[in-house]
Scaffold this active site. Sequence first.
Site, PDB file in Angstrom:
ATOM      1  N   HIS A  86       0.847  -1.193   0.000  1.00 60.53           N
ATOM      2  CA  HIS A  86       0.000   0.000   0.000  1.00 60.53           C
ATOM      3  C   HIS A  86       0.879   1.237   0.000  1.00 60.53           C
ATOM      4  O   HIS A  86       1.852   1.319   0.746  1.00 60.53           O
ATOM      5  CB  HIS A  86      -0.906   0.007   1.243  1.00 60.53           C
ATOM      6  N   ASP A 165     -14.296   3.820   7.555  1.00 59.28           N
ATOM      7  CA  ASP A 165     -13.280   4.603   6.849  1.00 59.28           C
ATOM      8  C   ASP A 165     -13.850   5.240   5.589  1.00 59.28           C
ATOM      9  O   ASP A 165     -13.455   6.342   5.212  1.00 59.28           O
ATOM     10  CB  ASP A 165     -12.067   3.749   6.488  1.00 59.28           C
ATOM     11  N   SER A 187      -6.647   4.794   9.238  1.00 58.32           N
ATOM     12  CA  SER A 187      -7.401   4.596   7.997  1.00 58.32           C
ATOM     13  C   SER A 187      -6.760   3.473   7.161  1.00 58.32           C
ATOM     14  O   SER A 187      -7.419   2.524   6.731  1.00 58.32           O
ATOM     15  CB  SER A 187      -7.405   5.921   7.219  1.00 58.32           C
ATOM     16  N   LYS A 191      -8.009  -0.887   7.047  1.00 53.27           N
ATOM     17  CA  LYS A 191      -8.376  -1.534   5.772  1.00 53.27           C
ATOM     18  C   LYS A 191      -7.465  -2.716   5.480  1.00 53.27           C
ATOM     19  O   LYS A 191      -7.913  -3.764   5.011  1.00 53.27           O
ATOM     20  CB  LYS A 191      -8.289  -0.506   4.632  1.00 53.27           C
TER      21      LYS A 191
HETATM   22  N1  URA Z   1      -4.749   6.671   2.293  1.00 57.63           N
HETATM   23  C1  URA Z   1      -5.741   6.176   3.076  1.00 57.63           C
HETATM   24  O1  URA Z   1      -6.264   5.098   2.798  1.00 57.63           O
HETATM   25  N2  URA Z   1      -6.113   6.867   4.143  1.00 57.63           N
HETATM   26  C2  URA Z   1      -5.556   8.053   4.491  1.00 57.63           C
HETATM   27  O2  URA Z   1      -5.950   8.622   5.487  1.00 57.63           O
HETATM   28  C3  URA Z   1      -4.531   8.581   3.676  1.00 57.63           C
HETATM   29  C4  URA Z   1      -4.125   7.864   2.571  1.00 57.63           C
END
Ligand code: URA
Length: 438
Positions: A86, A165, A187, A191
Amino acid sequence: MNPAMNVIEIIQCKRDGGTLSAEQIRWVIGRYAADEIPDYQMSALVMAVFKEGLNADELAAWVDAMLHSGDVLDFSHVAAPKIDKHSTGGVGDKVSLPLGPMVAACGVAVPMMSGRGLGHTGGTLDKLETIPGFRTALDPPEFRALLAQTGLVLAGQSETLVPADRRLYALRDATGTVESIPLISSSIMSKKLAEGLDGLVLDVKVGRGAFMKHAEESRTLAETMVGIGRSYGTPVRAVLTDMNQPLGCEVGNACEVAESVEVLRGGGPADLLEVTYRLAEEMLLLGGAAADRAEARSRLERAVSSGAAFGKLVEVVEAQGGDPAVIHDPARLPAAPHHHEVTAARSGYLTRCDALDLGVAAMRLGAGRERKEDAIDPGVGLRILAKVGDAVEAGQPLVRLTWADRTRLEQALPLVERALEIGEERVAPPPLIHGEVS
Ligand code: URA
């Protein structure tokens, strides 16, 4: 509603620098995800968190509440190690597109859930959707089936995964509360933990075009996310990579798919290759598919040179309903009809190639969206023809804009011009890798 809980008291507590209990956090996140707390109250709370931060216990409770606001996936039916990557978001950051097939071709399963571009940063889903027919909205059973079949799925987050989120991120985007270490880390990690991974590699961007502009902040963000992973028993490695200038040459959507295909064909710009291979090596190491970085590198290089990684992308595109003809021949991808070149006003060395200005310029051209509901134009974009440290001659093209709408071109051009600076002395390009955290 729980009569012992009061949202105004929760907001006041955080506003005044107090500490929230795990129960208060669980309650407020749960009720917000269930649409029982209005956006104006959540905005106030999020602003208070932005200003006052969260301590370690509060952050742990916040992550856990987000994670359990929806489904937690289980990919135990896939025997291979499940490793995702990510990025915290950047300009020209198309790394996921070549990296996913390279890693999957080495036997590591990659259940990649990506997002859309927002503001000046691009999004993997928007890029993938320039492939005619490609479906990024997969329900959990189909996602599971495709992961078992191909070992790589490139899709969006399903409706039921971390719904807190989904609401909170849109709210933060509209209220100037994105750039907060506890809010970004919770956040992203909620996920990723909901994906039921065996390991995660984070690309934490640092520089002008990143959420974190300074190396110390991005290191703290990386350490926070690695720590969250550790508390759930999920190994996480973070690499801090440069986002002062765009990554690679292409900034847009279809043009970034084409540049990714180039990497899988054995070409591609050196900076994009360095970041892609570095992150992919970490994934192989986490997945136990290589004993050390040198072995990981040679396996990945073989996956590219043998055509296996390219073949994996073709397989995934077909499995997700896309037209593989555009992968075989990227010239068939959407392209806007007009071009305009910004040239060097004088000879010298490029001293600035600002990722933020260029990202905003690409968005103004139509490659990104200012508001969530905006449509993007898949065929517009920028080609960066010179990078920091390059010698340039007066009149030499520095950026080539591909455009469709003249008004948009006129909005983008001043930003491109401002992004570029030519000096008399050569400056060294910024290092691509600023560090790592594990
Ligand atoms: N990407 C995300 O998924 N959340 C954030 O808060 C910032 C970047």
